[in-house]
Scaffold this motif. Structure first.
Motif, mmCIF file in Angstrom:
data_model
loop_
_atom_site.group_PDB
_atom_site.id
_atom_site.type_symbol
_atom_site.label_atom_id
_atom_site.label_comp_id
_atom_site.label_asym_id
_atom_site.label_seq_id
_atom_site.Cartn_x
_atom_site.Cartn_y
_atom_site.Cartn_z
ATOM 1 N N SER A 206 42.592 11.474 -10.403
ATOM 2 C CA SER A 206 43.008 12.920 -9.761
ATOM 3 C C SER A 206 41.485 11.895 -7.907
ATOM 4 C CB SER A 206 40.766 13.466 -10.669
ATOM 5 O OG SER A 206 39.735 12.256 -11.088
ATOM 6 N N ARG A 207 41.330 10.537 -8.523
ATOM 7 C CA ARG A 207 40.774 10.106 -7.196
ATOM 8 C C ARG A 207 39.552 10.620 -7.604
ATOM 9 N NH1 ARG A 207 45.227 9.414 -2.093
ATOM 10 N NH2 ARG A 207 46.594 8.943 -3.316
ATOM 11 N N ARG A 208 38.682 11.136 -8.446
ATOM 12 C CA ARG A 208 37.375 10.936 -8.370
ATOM 13 C C ARG A 208 36.788 9.742 -9.220
ATOM 14 N NH1 ARG A 208 36.524 16.500 -7.106
ATOM 15 N NH2 ARG A 208 34.258 16.521 -8.243
ATOM 16 N N PRO A 209 35.093 9.904 -8.940
ATOM 17 C CA PRO A 209 34.107 9.174 -9.791
ATOM 18 C C PRO A 209 34.170 9.788 -11.252
ATOM 19 C CG PRO A 209 33.163 10.157 -7.914
ATOM 20 C CD PRO A 209 34.480 10.596 -7.568
ATOM 21 N N ARG A 210 34.321 8.604 -12.530
ATOM 22 C CA ARG A 210 33.870 9.897 -13.618
ATOM 23 C C ARG A 210 32.664 10.245 -13.896
ATOM 24 N NH1 ARG A 210 36.694 5.319 -17.595
ATOM 25 N NH2 ARG A 210 36.300 5.910 -18.698
ATOM 26 N N LEU A 211 31.581 10.325 -13.289
ATOM 27 C CA LEU A 211 30.166 10.373 -13.197
ATOM 28 C C LEU A 211 30.577 10.852 -12.234
ATOM 29 C CD1 LEU A 211 28.345 7.678 -13.942
ATOM 30 C CD2 LEU A 211 29.258 9.422 -16.336
#
Lengths: 306, 270
Positions: A206-211
Protein backbone atom coordinates in the motif's frame (compact mmCIF):
# COMPACT_ATOMS: atom_id res chain seq x y z
CA UNK A 1 14.18 -17.93 48.03
CA UNK A 2 13.67 -14.42 49.33
CA UNK A 3 13.21 -12.26 46.26
CA UNK A 4 12.27 -9.07 48.08
CA UNK A 5 13.82 -5.83 46.91
CA UNK A 6 13.88 -2.33 48.35
CA UNK A 7 14.37 0.63 46.09
CA UNK A 8 16.30 2.33 48.87
CA UNK A 9 16.52 6.05 49.55
CA UNK A 10 14.66 8.76 51.44
CA UNK A 11 11.32 7.31 50.37
CA UNK A 12 12.07 3.61 50.03
CA UNK A 13 9.79 1.41 47.96
CA UNK A 14 9.52 -2.17 49.21
CA UNK A 15 8.74 -4.90 46.68
CA UNK A 16 8.13 -8.55 47.52
CA UNK A 17 9.97 -9.43 44.32
CA UNK A 18 11.64 -7.48 41.51
CA UNK A 19 8.91 -8.09 38.88
CA UNK A 20 7.02 -4.91 37.99
CA UNK A 21 4.59 -4.69 35.08
CA UNK A 22 5.38 -1.82 32.72
CA UNK A 23 3.06 1.06 31.97
CA UNK A 24 0.76 0.64 28.99
CA UNK A 25 1.23 -3.12 28.80
CA UNK A 26 -0.84 -4.19 31.79
CA UNK A 27 -3.86 -1.87 31.56
CA UNK A 28 -4.90 -0.86 35.02
CA UNK A 29 -4.05 -4.34 36.33
CA UNK A 30 -7.66 -5.47 36.64
CA UNK A 31 -7.60 -6.71 33.02
CA UNK A 32 -5.06 -9.36 34.05
CA UNK A 33 -6.71 -10.50 37.28
CA UNK A 34 -8.26 -13.60 35.62
CA UNK A 35 -4.79 -14.89 34.70
CA UNK A 36 -2.97 -14.74 38.02
CA UNK A 37 -2.80 -13.32 41.52
CA UNK A 38 -2.01 -9.62 41.13
CA UNK A 39 -0.66 -9.50 44.69
CA UNK A 40 2.05 -12.03 43.75
CA UNK A 41 3.73 -9.35 41.61
CA UNK A 42 6.39 -6.94 42.85
CA UNK A 43 4.36 -3.92 41.75
CA UNK A 44 2.27 -2.71 38.86
CA UNK A 45 2.66 0.49 36.89
CA UNK A 46 -0.71 1.55 35.54
CA UNK A 47 -1.43 2.90 32.06
CA UNK A 48 -0.19 6.50 31.73
CA UNK A 49 -2.47 9.09 33.31
CA UNK A 50 -3.03 12.63 32.12
CA UNK A 51 -4.94 15.47 33.77
CA UNK A 52 -7.85 15.31 31.32
CA UNK A 53 -9.13 12.22 29.49
CA UNK A 54 -7.30 11.69 26.19
CA UNK A 55 -8.80 9.84 23.22
CA UNK A 56 -5.38 9.00 21.80
CA UNK A 57 -4.23 8.61 18.20
CA UNK A 58 -6.14 7.36 15.15
CA UNK A 59 -5.78 3.70 14.15
CA UNK A 60 -3.77 1.72 13.18
CA UNK A 61 -1.95 2.29 16.46
CA UNK A 62 0.07 -0.91 16.72
CA UNK A 63 2.16 -2.99 14.35
CA UNK A 64 3.96 -6.26 14.89
CA UNK A 65 7.61 -6.21 13.83
CA UNK A 66 10.26 -8.92 13.96
CA UNK A 67 10.78 -9.73 17.65
CA UNK A 68 8.95 -6.61 18.68
CA UNK A 69 6.14 -4.21 18.09
CA UNK A 70 5.53 -0.55 17.42
CA UNK A 71 2.88 1.46 19.19
CA UNK A 72 1.55 4.94 18.79
CA UNK A 73 -1.51 4.72 21.02
CA UNK A 74 -1.19 8.37 21.95
CA UNK A 75 -1.76 7.81 25.66
CA UNK A 76 -5.47 7.17 25.48
CA UNK A 77 -6.70 7.22 29.09
CA UNK A 78 -9.70 8.20 31.18
CA UNK A 79 -7.88 10.96 33.04
CA UNK A 80 -6.50 10.99 36.56
CA UNK A 81 -9.82 11.82 38.28
CA UNK A 82 -11.61 8.82 36.79
CA UNK A 83 -8.69 6.59 37.67
CA UNK A 84 -8.62 7.72 41.29
CA UNK A 85 -12.39 7.52 41.70
CA UNK A 86 -13.28 4.37 39.77
CA UNK A 87 -10.25 2.20 39.07
CA UNK A 88 -7.90 2.56 42.02
CA UNK A 89 -10.51 1.26 44.52
CA UNK A 90 -10.71 -1.96 42.48
CA UNK A 91 -6.98 -2.63 42.82
CA UNK A 92 -5.51 -4.55 45.78
CA UNK A 93 -3.26 -1.61 46.69
CA UNK A 94 -3.01 -2.64 50.35
CA UNK A 95 -1.08 -5.74 49.28
CA UNK A 96 0.62 -4.54 46.11
CA UNK A 97 2.44 -1.29 45.38
CA UNK A 98 0.51 0.55 42.68
CA UNK A 99 2.71 2.95 40.71
CA UNK A 100 0.98 5.71 38.76
CA UNK A 101 2.62 6.62 35.46
CA UNK A 102 1.98 10.27 34.67
CA UNK A 103 2.14 12.19 31.42
CA UNK A 104 1.80 15.91 30.66
CA UNK A 105 3.05 18.44 28.15
CA UNK A 106 3.91 21.21 30.66
CA UNK A 107 5.81 21.05 33.96
CA UNK A 108 2.86 22.76 35.65
CA UNK A 109 0.49 19.96 34.57
CA UNK A 110 2.99 17.39 35.83
CA UNK A 111 2.92 19.17 39.19
CA UNK A 112 -0.88 19.16 39.25
CA UNK A 113 -0.95 15.42 38.51
CA UNK A 114 1.62 14.87 41.25
CA UNK A 115 -0.46 16.83 43.76
CA UNK A 116 -3.65 14.88 42.98
CA UNK A 117 -1.91 11.53 43.33
CA UNK A 118 0.08 12.58 46.41
CA UNK A 119 -3.23 12.68 48.28
CA UNK A 120 -4.04 9.07 47.37
CA UNK A 121 -3.16 6.46 49.95
CA UNK A 122 -3.45 3.74 47.31
CA UNK A 123 -0.58 5.12 45.25
CA UNK A 124 2.83 3.88 46.36
CA UNK A 125 4.93 5.73 43.83
CA UNK A 126 4.83 7.95 40.78
CA UNK A 127 6.55 7.10 37.52
CA UNK A 128 7.15 10.19 35.42
CA UNK A 129 7.02 9.70 31.66
CA UNK A 130 9.41 12.31 30.27
CA UNK A 131 9.28 10.92 26.73
CA UNK A 132 6.68 13.47 25.77
CA UNK A 133 6.81 16.83 23.99
CA UNK A 134 7.03 20.11 25.85
CA UNK A 135 4.26 22.05 24.15
CA UNK A 136 5.44 25.41 25.51
CA UNK A 137 8.94 24.91 24.14
CA UNK A 138 8.25 23.95 20.55
CA UNK A 139 7.60 20.28 21.24
CA UNK A 140 11.11 19.25 22.28
CA UNK A 141 10.87 16.11 24.39
CA UNK A 142 11.41 16.66 28.12
CA UNK A 143 13.48 13.50 28.21
CA UNK A 144 15.95 14.70 25.56
CA UNK A 145 17.17 17.76 27.44
CA UNK A 146 18.84 17.48 30.87
CA UNK A 147 17.47 20.86 32.01
CA UNK A 148 13.88 20.10 30.97
CA UNK A 149 14.04 16.61 32.46
CA UNK A 150 15.30 18.10 35.73
CA UNK A 151 12.58 20.78 35.69
CA UNK A 152 9.83 18.17 35.40
CA UNK A 153 11.41 16.05 38.11
CA UNK A 154 11.62 19.06 40.46
CA UNK A 155 8.02 20.04 39.76
CA UNK A 156 6.68 16.60 40.64
CA UNK A 157 9.08 16.24 43.59
CA UNK A 158 7.71 19.46 45.07
CA UNK A 159 4.05 18.58 44.40
CA UNK A 160 4.30 15.05 45.82
CA UNK A 161 6.98 15.16 48.53
CA UNK A 162 5.52 12.08 50.23
CA UNK A 163 5.70 9.70 47.24
CA UNK A 164 8.55 7.63 45.87
CA UNK A 165 9.42 9.28 42.57
CA UNK A 166 10.60 7.15 39.66
CA UNK A 167 11.54 8.84 36.40
CA UNK A 168 11.34 6.81 33.18
CA UNK A 169 14.14 7.63 30.79
CA UNK A 170 14.00 7.71 27.02
CA UNK A 171 16.69 5.83 25.05
CA UNK A 172 16.30 8.30 22.16
CA UNK A 173 19.13 10.52 23.39
CA UNK A 174 22.82 10.97 22.69
CA UNK A 175 23.97 10.69 26.31
CA UNK A 176 21.56 8.87 28.60
CA UNK A 177 23.96 9.15 31.55
CA UNK A 178 23.75 12.96 31.44
CA UNK A 179 19.95 12.87 31.59
CA UNK A 180 20.10 10.31 34.41
CA UNK A 181 22.43 12.51 36.47
CA UNK A 182 20.27 15.60 35.92
CA UNK A 183 17.13 13.75 37.02
CA UNK A 184 18.84 12.18 40.04
CA UNK A 185 20.18 15.57 41.14
CA UNK A 186 16.68 17.05 40.75
CA UNK A 187 15.31 14.70 43.40
CA UNK A 188 14.25 11.45 41.73
CA UNK A 189 14.22 8.44 44.06
CA UNK A 190 14.77 5.92 41.27
CA UNK A 191 15.00 5.62 37.49
CA UNK A 192 13.17 3.33 35.09
CA UNK A 193 15.26 2.59 32.07
CA UNK A 194 14.22 2.42 29.15
CA UNK A 195 11.11 3.66 27.39
CA UNK A 196 10.48 2.62 23.75
CA UNK A 197 12.85 3.31 20.88
CA UNK A 198 11.54 5.59 18.15
CA UNK A 199 10.77 3.56 15.02
CA UNK A 200 8.73 3.01 11.84
CA UNK A 201 7.22 0.21 9.79
CA UNK A 202 6.09 0.35 6.18
CA UNK A 203 3.60 -1.66 4.13
CA UNK A 204 5.28 -2.07 0.77
CA UNK A 205 2.07 -3.00 -1.09
CA UNK A 206 0.00 0.00 0.00
CA UNK A 207 3.11 2.21 0.27
CA UNK A 208 1.74 3.45 3.57
CA UNK A 209 3.22 3.56 7.05
CA UNK A 210 1.83 0.78 9.24
CA UNK A 211 0.96 3.29 11.97
CA UNK A 212 -1.45 6.18 11.41
CA UNK A 213 0.98 8.31 13.41
CA UNK A 214 3.80 7.19 11.02
CA UNK A 215 6.32 7.04 13.88
CA UNK A 216 5.89 4.92 17.00
CA UNK A 217 7.72 3.36 19.92
CA UNK A 218 9.51 0.04 19.41
CA UNK A 219 9.39 -2.48 22.26
CA UNK A 220 9.90 -6.20 22.74
CA UNK A 221 12.90 -8.58 22.60
CA UNK A 222 14.35 -6.61 19.66
CA UNK A 223 15.33 -3.74 21.96
CA UNK A 224 16.87 -5.74 24.81
CA UNK A 225 20.53 -5.17 23.85
CA UNK A 226 19.91 -1.41 23.70
CA UNK A 227 18.11 -1.49 27.04
CA UNK A 228 20.94 -3.43 28.71
CA UNK A 229 23.50 -0.95 27.44
CA UNK A 230 21.43 1.98 28.74
CA UNK A 231 20.89 0.40 32.16
CA UNK A 232 24.60 -0.36 32.41
CA UNK A 233 25.55 3.24 31.57
CA UNK A 234 22.95 4.71 33.91
CA UNK A 235 23.90 2.43 36.81
CA UNK A 236 27.48 3.63 36.43
CA UNK A 237 26.37 7.27 36.38
CA UNK A 238 24.04 7.55 39.38
CA UNK A 239 23.75 6.16 42.90
CA UNK A 240 19.94 5.92 43.10
CA UNK A 241 18.27 2.58 42.28
CA UNK A 242 17.60 1.75 38.64
CA UNK A 243 14.71 -0.38 37.38
CA UNK A 244 15.62 -2.08 34.09
CA UNK A 245 13.21 -2.78 31.27
CA UNK A 246 13.21 -3.40 27.56
CA UNK A 247 12.43 -6.72 25.91
CA UNK A 248 12.47 -9.02 28.93
CA UNK A 249 10.94 -12.32 27.79
CA UNK A 250 12.35 -14.83 30.29
CA UNK A 251 13.73 -15.13 33.82
CA UNK A 252 17.24 -15.23 32.40
CA UNK A 253 16.60 -11.95 30.59
CA UNK A 254 15.57 -10.40 33.91
CA UNK A 255 18.78 -11.63 35.54
CA UNK A 256 20.85 -9.98 32.81
CA UNK A 257 19.40 -6.62 33.86
CA UNK A 258 20.13 -7.38 37.54
CA UNK A 259 23.71 -8.30 36.58
CA UNK A 260 24.36 -4.96 34.92
CA UNK A 261 23.10 -3.23 38.06
CA UNK A 262 19.31 -2.98 38.03
CA UNK A 263 17.57 -3.28 41.40
CA UNK A 264 14.34 -4.50 39.86
CA UNK A 265 12.86 -5.02 36.40
CA UNK A 266 9.72 -4.20 34.49
CA UNK A 267 8.08 -6.50 31.99
CA UNK A 268 6.13 -4.94 29.16
CA UNK A 269 5.57 -6.38 25.72
CA UNK A 270 5.89 -9.94 27.07
CA UNK A 271 2.55 -9.39 28.83
CA UNK A 272 1.13 -9.59 25.30
CA UNK A 273 2.92 -12.89 24.54
CA UNK A 274 0.47 -14.36 27.01
CA UNK A 275 -1.47 -12.69 29.81
CA UNK A 276 0.05 -14.87 32.55
CA UNK A 277 3.66 -14.03 31.64
CA UNK A 278 4.45 -11.74 34.61
CA UNK A 279 2.96 -14.18 37.12
CA UNK A 280 5.06 -16.99 35.63
CA UNK A 281 8.19 -14.85 35.72
CA UNK A 282 7.81 -14.46 39.50
CA UNK A 283 7.73 -18.27 39.77
CA UNK A 284 10.59 -18.80 37.32
CA UNK A 285 13.08 -16.35 38.86
CA UNK A 286 14.13 -18.54 41.83
CA UNK A 287 14.60 -21.50 39.48
CA UNK A 288 16.78 -19.43 37.14
CA UNK A 289 18.89 -18.32 40.15
CA UNK A 290 19.28 -21.89 41.35
CA UNK A 291 20.48 -22.94 37.92
CA UNK A 292 23.23 -20.36 38.23
CA UNK A 293 24.01 -21.52 41.75
CA UNK A 294 23.14 -18.19 43.37
CA UNK A 295 21.04 -17.91 46.50
CA UNK A 296 19.91 -14.30 46.33
CA UNK A 297 19.52 -11.55 43.78
CA UNK A 298 21.98 -9.55 45.86
CA UNK A 299 24.75 -11.97 44.78
CA UNK A 300 24.07 -11.11 41.16
CA UNK A 301 23.26 -7.42 41.34
CA UNK A 302 25.86 -5.32 39.58
CA UNK A 303 28.30 -8.22 39.50
CA UNK A 304 29.02 -8.01 35.78
CA UNK A 305 32.64 -9.01 35.14
CA UNK A 306 34.23 -6.61 32.70
CA UNK B 1 -20.06 -16.51 31.55
CA UNK B 2 -16.90 -18.21 32.71
CA UNK B 3 -13.72 -16.35 33.59
CA UNK B 4 -11.17 -16.44 30.80
CA UNK B 5 -8.08 -18.55 31.30
CA UNK B 6 -4.75 -19.03 29.58
CA UNK B 7 -3.52 -22.55 28.87
CA UNK B 8 -1.00 -24.43 26.79
CA UNK B 9 -3.00 -26.81 24.58
CA UNK B 10 -1.91 -29.72 22.42
CA UNK B 11 -2.71 -29.78 18.73
CA UNK B 12 -4.85 -32.83 17.85
CA UNK B 13 -4.69 -32.29 14.10
CA UNK B 14 -4.84 -29.75 11.30
CA UNK B 15 -7.47 -30.45 8.65
CA UNK B 16 -7.13 -28.67 5.29
CA UNK B 17 -10.34 -27.51 3.59
CA UNK B 18 -11.08 -27.09 -0.10
CA UNK B 19 -8.06 -28.87 -1.56
CA UNK B 20 -9.49 -29.47 -5.00
CA UNK B 21 -7.48 -28.00 -7.84
CA UNK B 22 -4.05 -29.26 -6.85
CA UNK B 23 -3.09 -25.94 -5.32
CA UNK B 24 -2.19 -25.67 -1.67
CA UNK B 25 -5.22 -24.68 0.32
CA UNK B 26 -5.25 -21.60 2.52
CA UNK B 27 -8.08 -22.86 4.75
CA UNK B 28 -7.61 -25.03 7.83
CA UNK B 29 -9.48 -26.35 10.84
CA UNK B 30 -7.06 -26.53 13.75
CA UNK B 31 -8.33 -29.05 16.30
CA UNK B 32 -7.00 -28.46 19.80
CA UNK B 33 -7.47 -30.40 23.00
CA UNK B 34 -10.26 -28.95 25.08
CA UNK B 35 -9.23 -26.07 27.37
CA UNK B 36 -10.16 -25.74 31.04
CA UNK B 37 -12.94 -23.25 30.33
CA UNK B 38 -16.26 -24.78 29.47
CA UNK B 39 -18.84 -21.99 29.37
CA UNK B 40 -18.58 -19.71 26.36
CA UNK B 41 -20.91 -17.75 24.11
CA UNK B 42 -20.84 -17.95 20.32
CA UNK B 43 -19.32 -14.74 19.02
CA UNK B 44 -16.65 -14.73 21.71
CA UNK B 45 -13.08 -15.19 20.55
CA UNK B 46 -9.75 -16.56 21.71
CA UNK B 47 -6.13 -15.56 21.31
CA UNK B 48 -3.98 -18.29 19.79
CA UNK B 49 -0.19 -18.31 19.93
CA UNK B 50 1.70 -21.45 18.91
CA UNK B 51 5.01 -21.91 20.73
CA UNK B 52 6.54 -22.02 17.23
CA UNK B 53 6.02 -18.22 17.06
CA UNK B 54 9.14 -18.06 19.28
CA UNK B 55 10.26 -14.54 20.04
CA UNK B 56 10.08 -13.31 16.46
CA UNK B 57 6.26 -13.19 16.30
CA UNK B 58 5.35 -11.60 19.64
CA UNK B 59 1.58 -11.44 19.28
CA UNK B 60 -1.02 -14.13 19.55
CA UNK B 61 -3.69 -14.03 16.86
CA UNK B 62 -7.40 -13.49 17.57
CA UNK B 63 -9.88 -16.05 16.18
CA UNK B 64 -13.60 -16.34 16.65
CA UNK B 65 -14.36 -19.57 18.51
CA UNK B 66 -15.61 -21.83 15.75
CA UNK B 67 -16.88 -24.77 17.75
CA UNK B 68 -16.22 -26.59 20.99
CA UNK B 69 -17.28 -30.08 21.99
CA UNK B 70 -16.54 -32.30 24.99
CA UNK B 71 -13.41 -33.47 23.19
CA UNK B 72 -11.96 -30.51 21.36
CA UNK B 73 -11.84 -26.85 20.47
CA UNK B 74 -11.79 -25.81 16.83
CA UNK B 75 -9.97 -22.81 15.47
CA UNK B 76 -10.78 -22.28 11.78
CA UNK B 77 -8.37 -20.04 9.90
CA UNK B 78 -7.30 -18.80 6.49
CA UNK B 79 -3.64 -18.12 5.72
CA UNK B 80 -3.27 -14.36 5.27
CA UNK B 81 0.06 -13.41 6.86
CA UNK B 82 3.15 -14.49 8.79
CA UNK B 83 1.24 -15.81 11.78
CA UNK B 84 -1.32 -17.92 9.95
CA UNK B 85 1.42 -19.14 7.59
CA UNK B 86 3.27 -20.56 10.58
CA UNK B 87 0.01 -21.97 11.95
CA UNK B 88 -0.48 -23.87 8.68
CA UNK B 89 2.67 -25.85 9.56
CA UNK B 90 1.31 -27.06 12.93
CA UNK B 91 1.34 -30.81 13.53
CA UNK B 92 -0.30 -33.18 16.00
CA UNK B 93 1.38 -32.84 19.37
CA UNK B 94 2.57 -29.25 18.87
CA UNK B 95 1.77 -26.79 21.65
CA UNK B 96 -0.35 -23.69 21.37
CA UNK B 97 -1.00 -21.04 24.03
CA UNK B 98 -4.68 -20.18 24.04
CA UNK B 99 -6.43 -17.55 26.15
CA UNK B 100 -10.18 -17.12 26.20
CA UNK B 101 -13.09 -17.00 26.01
CA UNK B 102 -12.77 -13.27 25.34
CA UNK B 103 -15.20 -10.44 24.61
CA UNK B 104 -18.96 -10.50 24.28
CA UNK B 105 -20.93 -13.00 22.26
CA UNK B 106 -23.96 -12.59 20.00
CA UNK B 107 -27.47 -12.09 21.34
CA UNK B 108 -29.50 -15.32 21.29
CA UNK B 109 -33.27 -14.94 21.12
CA UNK B 110 -36.33 -17.09 20.43
CA UNK B 111 -37.06 -14.99 17.37
CA UNK B 112 -36.37 -15.21 13.64
CA UNK B 113 -32.64 -14.57 13.34
CA UNK B 114 -30.80 -13.83 10.13
CA UNK B 115 -27.11 -14.68 10.06
CA UNK B 116 -25.12 -12.66 7.53
CA UNK B 117 -21.69 -14.12 6.90
CA UNK B 118 -19.04 -12.73 4.58
CA UNK B 119 -16.15 -15.10 3.83
CA UNK B 120 -14.33 -16.12 7.01
CA UNK B 121 -17.07 -14.25 8.89
CA UNK B 122 -18.91 -17.58 8.87
CA UNK B 123 -16.65 -18.94 11.63
CA UNK B 124 -18.43 -17.67 14.79
CA UNK B 125 -21.80 -18.69 13.28
CA UNK B 126 -20.77 -22.36 13.22
CA UNK B 127 -20.78 -22.33 17.02
CA UNK B 128 -23.88 -20.14 17.06
CA UNK B 129 -25.89 -22.60 14.98
CA UNK B 130 -24.74 -25.55 17.09
CA UNK B 131 -25.48 -23.86 20.41
CA UNK B 132 -28.86 -22.35 19.45
CA UNK B 133 -31.78 -24.34 20.82
CA UNK B 134 -34.23 -23.13 18.13
CA UNK B 135 -32.31 -23.75 14.90
CA UNK B 136 -35.59 -23.52 12.94
CA UNK B 137 -35.56 -19.79 13.70
CA UNK B 138 -32.18 -19.34 11.99
CA UNK B 139 -31.44 -18.58 8.36
CA UNK B 140 -28.09 -17.73 6.84
CA UNK B 141 -26.99 -15.72 3.86
CA UNK B 142 -23.37 -16.51 3.06
CA UNK B 143 -21.36 -14.43 0.61
CA UNK B 144 -17.96 -15.84 -0.32
CA UNK B 145 -15.21 -15.60 -2.94
CA UNK B 146 -13.49 -18.97 -2.64
CA UNK B 147 -15.20 -22.30 -3.49
CA UNK B 148 -17.81 -23.29 -0.90
CA UNK B 149 -15.82 -26.34 0.23
CA UNK B 150 -13.12 -24.01 1.60
CA UNK B 151 -15.48 -23.09 4.44
CA UNK B 152 -16.86 -25.25 7.28
CA UNK B 153 -20.44 -25.10 5.98
CA UNK B 154 -21.12 -28.84 6.03
CA UNK B 155 -21.26 -28.97 9.80
CA UNK B 156 -24.30 -26.66 9.92
CA UNK B 157 -26.15 -27.72 6.75
CA UNK B 158 -28.12 -30.31 8.73
CA UNK B 159 -29.40 -27.75 11.21
CA UNK B 160 -30.23 -24.69 9.11
CA UNK B 161 -30.68 -23.55 5.54
CA UNK B 162 -27.62 -21.80 4.19
CA UNK B 163 -28.10 -19.67 1.09
CA UNK B 164 -24.70 -19.10 -0.36
CA UNK B 165 -23.72 -16.64 -3.05
CA UNK B 166 -20.28 -16.86 -4.58
CA UNK B 167 -18.80 -13.65 -5.84
CA UNK B 168 -16.97 -14.57 -9.03
CA UNK B 169 -18.23 -12.14 -11.66
CA UNK B 170 -19.18 -8.49 -11.93
CA UNK B 171 -22.73 -8.06 -10.65
CA UNK B 172 -22.54 -10.87 -8.09
CA UNK B 173 -21.88 -8.40 -5.32
CA UNK B 174 -24.90 -6.32 -6.36
CA UNK B 175 -27.04 -9.45 -6.15
CA UNK B 176 -25.73 -10.19 -2.68
CA UNK B 177 -26.39 -6.66 -1.49
CA UNK B 178 -29.89 -6.76 -2.98
CA UNK B 179 -30.89 -9.99 -1.24
CA UNK B 180 -29.18 -8.87 1.94
CA UNK B 181 -31.42 -5.81 2.12
CA UNK B 182 -34.56 -7.80 1.28
CA UNK B 183 -33.82 -10.41 3.95
CA UNK B 184 -33.06 -7.76 6.55
CA UNK B 185 -36.34 -6.01 5.81
CA UNK B 186 -38.22 -9.33 6.20
CA UNK B 187 -36.62 -10.09 9.54
CA UNK B 188 -37.26 -6.52 10.65
CA UNK B 189 -40.98 -6.90 9.97
CA UNK B 190 -41.03 -9.94 12.26
CA UNK B 191 -39.17 -7.99 14.95
CA UNK B 192 -36.35 -10.47 14.48
CA UNK B 193 -32.62 -10.17 14.88
CA UNK B 194 -29.80 -9.74 12.38
CA UNK B 195 -26.25 -10.84 13.16
CA UNK B 196 -23.38 -10.07 10.81
CA UNK B 197 -19.71 -10.98 10.58
CA UNK B 198 -17.41 -10.38 7.65
CA UNK B 199 -15.04 -7.90 6.00
CA UNK B 200 -15.37 -4.19 6.82
CA UNK B 201 -17.11 -3.08 3.56
CA UNK B 202 -19.66 -5.88 4.10
CA UNK B 203 -20.29 -4.75 7.70
CA UNK B 204 -20.63 -1.14 6.59
CA UNK B 205 -23.34 -2.15 4.12
CA UNK B 206 -25.18 -4.16 6.77
CA UNK B 207 -24.89 -1.28 9.23
CA UNK B 208 -26.30 1.17 6.69
CA UNK B 209 -29.34 -1.08 6.03
CA UNK B 210 -29.80 -1.73 9.75
CA UNK B 211 -30.06 1.98 10.52
CA UNK B 212 -32.20 2.71 7.48
CA UNK B 213 -34.64 -0.19 8.03
CA UNK B 214 -34.47 0.06 11.83
CA UNK B 215 -33.70 -3.64 12.23
CA UNK B 216 -32.07 -4.78 15.45
CA UNK B 217 -28.60 -5.76 14.23
CA UNK B 218 -25.36 -6.83 15.81
CA UNK B 219 -22.00 -6.61 14.01
CA UNK B 220 -18.94 -8.64 14.91
CA UNK B 221 -15.75 -6.72 14.23
CA UNK B 222 -12.23 -7.94 13.75
CA UNK B 223 -9.01 -6.04 14.21
CA UNK B 224 -5.31 -6.51 14.81
CA UNK B 225 -4.77 -7.16 18.50
CA UNK B 226 -1.66 -7.52 20.61
CA UNK B 227 -3.22 -8.70 23.86
CA UNK B 228 -6.92 -9.47 23.45
CA UNK B 229 -7.62 -8.45 27.05
CA UNK B 230 -8.09 -4.70 26.79
CA UNK B 231 -4.59 -3.55 27.67
CA UNK B 232 -2.77 -2.60 24.48
CA UNK B 233 -5.47 -0.21 23.14
CA UNK B 234 -4.51 -1.18 19.60
CA UNK B 235 -7.87 -2.59 18.46
CA UNK B 236 -10.13 0.35 19.28
CA UNK B 237 -13.13 1.48 17.22
CA UNK B 238 -15.11 4.68 17.66
CA UNK B 239 -18.36 4.47 19.64
CA UNK B 240 -21.38 6.68 18.93
CA UNK B 241 -23.59 8.71 21.25
CA UNK B 242 -25.85 5.62 21.55
CA UNK B 243 -23.17 3.63 23.37
CA UNK B 244 -24.69 2.31 26.64
CA UNK B 245 -21.77 3.31 28.88
CA UNK B 246 -22.04 7.08 29.29
CA UNK B 247 -18.32 7.63 29.91
CA UNK B 248 -17.43 5.78 26.68
CA UNK B 249 -19.74 7.61 24.26
CA UNK B 250 -18.02 9.03 21.16
CA UNK B 251 -14.83 7.51 22.42
CA UNK B 252 -12.38 4.85 21.19
CA UNK B 253 -13.43 1.52 22.76
CA UNK B 254 -11.50 -1.75 22.64
CA UNK B 255 -12.94 -4.27 20.17
CA UNK B 256 -11.52 -7.07 22.34
CA UNK B 257 -13.29 -6.24 25.60
CA UNK B 258 -16.22 -4.01 24.57
CA UNK B 259 -16.87 -6.12 21.43
CA UNK B 260 -16.14 -7.90 19.23
CA UNK B 261 -19.95 -7.93 18.91
CA UNK B 262 -21.57 -4.47 18.90
CA UNK B 263 -25.10 -3.22 18.22
CA UNK B 264 -25.05 -1.53 14.81
CA UNK B 265 -26.08 1.90 16.10
CA UNK B 266 -23.45 2.02 18.84
CA UNK B 267 -20.28 2.15 16.76
CA UNK B 268 -18.97 4.10 13.81
CA UNK B 269 -17.21 2.14 11.06
CA UNK B 270 -15.86 5.18 9.18
Amino acid sequence: MDLSVTLAGERPLHLKNPVITASGTFGYGVEFAPYGDLTSLGAIVVKGLSLKPRSGNPTPRIAETTSGMLNAVGLQNDGVENFVRHTLPRLPWQELPVIANIYATEPQDFAELGAILAAEEGIAALEVNISCPNVKQGGILFGQDPRLAAAVTKAVRKAAPNKHLMVKLSPNVTDIAAIARAVADAGADSLACINTLSGMAVDVRSRRPRLANVIGGLSGPAIKPVALRCVWQVCNAVSIPVVGLGGIASAEDALEFILVGASAVQVGTANFFRPDFAFDLVRELPKACEKLGVHSLEELRGSLRV
Amino acid sequence: MSQPASSLLTVLDLVPFGQSNGLDTQFFALRLERPSWTAWKPGQFMMVRPTSFGLDLPWGRPFGICHMTAQHLICFFQVVGRGTQRMAALKSGDKVQVWGPLGNGFAMEDKPTLLLAGGMGIVPFIGYVHEHHQPWNLTMLFGHRQPLNCYPVDSINERITVDSLRESAVGDLDNLIFSLRERMADVGEQNGLVLACGPLPFLKTVQQFALELKVRTQLSLENKMACGVGACLGCVCQSTENYPVAAKRNWPVQVCTHGPVFWADQISLD
